[in-house]
Design an enzyme around this catalytic site. Sequence first.
Site, short mmCIF file in Angstrom:
data_model
loop_
_atom_site.label_atom_id
_atom_site.label_comp_id
_atom_site.label_asym_id
_atom_site.label_seq_id
_atom_site.Cartn_x
_atom_site.Cartn_y
_atom_site.Cartn_z
N SER A 98 -19.46 23.58 -28.91
CA SER A 98 -18.75 23.13 -27.72
C SER A 98 -18.13 21.78 -28.01
O SER A 98 -18.83 20.84 -28.39
CB SER A 98 -19.71 23.03 -26.52
OG SER A 98 -19.02 22.64 -25.36
N SER A 99 -16.81 21.68 -27.87
CA SER A 99 -16.10 20.42 -28.12
C SER A 99 -16.33 19.97 -29.57
O SER A 99 -16.13 20.76 -30.49
CB SER A 99 -16.56 19.37 -27.11
OG SER A 99 -15.76 18.20 -27.18
N LEU A 100 -16.77 18.74 -29.78
CA LEU A 100 -17.01 18.25 -31.14
C LEU A 100 -18.06 19.10 -31.86
O LEU A 100 -18.08 19.15 -33.09
CB LEU A 100 -17.45 16.79 -31.08
CG LEU A 100 -17.60 16.07 -32.42
CD1 LEU A 100 -16.26 15.91 -33.12
CD2 LEU A 100 -18.26 14.71 -32.23
N HIS A 201 -10.37 16.26 -24.08
CA HIS A 201 -9.94 17.49 -23.43
C HIS A 201 -8.89 17.25 -22.35
O HIS A 201 -8.68 18.10 -21.49
CB HIS A 201 -11.14 18.26 -22.85
CG HIS A 201 -12.18 18.57 -23.87
ND1 HIS A 201 -12.06 19.59 -24.78
CD2 HIS A 201 -13.36 17.94 -24.17
CE1 HIS A 201 -13.10 19.59 -25.59
NE2 HIS A 201 -13.90 18.60 -25.25
#
Length: 324
Positions: A98-100, A201
Amino acid sequence: MNEPLVFMFSGQGSQYYHMGKELFKENTVFRQSMLEMDAIAARRIGTSIVEEIYHPGKRVSDPFDSILFSHPAIFMIEYSLYKVLEDRGIYPDYVLGSSLGEFAAAAVSGVSDAEDMLDCILEQAIIIQNSCDKGKMLAILDKPQLLNDHPQLFGNSELISINYDSHFVISGEEDHIRKIMEDLKEKQILCQLLPVSYAFHSSLIDPAESAYAEFLRSKSFQKPSIPIVSSLTGSCLHVMDENFFWNAVRKPMMFREAIRYLESQHTCKFIDLGPSGTLAAFVKQLIPGDSADRCCSIITPFHQELKNLNTVEYFRTPERKFTR
């Protein structure tokens, strides 16, 4: 048939000073991995990430929000914990970022090696720091319908994720986010400012896109050897091109959809390899019934990782095979 095991990797906002401290002191595999990556990072930025994480003058509650340290630190912690589990014979059937955390998932799946992935993370941190205005992210413990009910309040922010039915996150300029936070508290709506200095984001990091895209063109990535379920798409990825590693921190997060995808395929077990246990907490909200028995975290701000690590043996099955 065994329940497939999913390793989950979280991103910005999950970090804090002294994360993984017990493991760093007591676990040789974890410490060696951290120090190896720290040496790589130090050659690039001229200072030690490990010394910053475990700075004796810092408290767990102090904001660990300098991107030049926090970006690589999250990856180093997560990948080093993966090496600990690998050493114990605990292997994933899927990885979920998730994300990074998508960067750690990619490294574990063999898309790129850890050193190259760390280089991608450091370059991203440097470019964002040099190109973008500061910003904030705010987690809100209420239904996303709140955005429609109070459009004027949220007008200067961007919705970046809905993690479960009563938890969503917004990004925006710091002044606007702090004003939203004050107004929510007046309405007695729970919210939490995340320890970040940039509005990931959201459009506020767009000034970094061009330079980072140019950097990524010099990289090559392999086909995953372990299936990757991505929070960027909410589904399984079979090929990852260079654009993925920008979009992972720029586009909205679809962690909820990624979990729903996995659960539509199998009844899974989940281990959160992030530093705060955030994704495990989300999974327990998303999966009804026996989710507490199918999901665990290891590193948390309460520093019980050695105890938690021993409980993870429950997730190891002798029949599970692992190939690269």
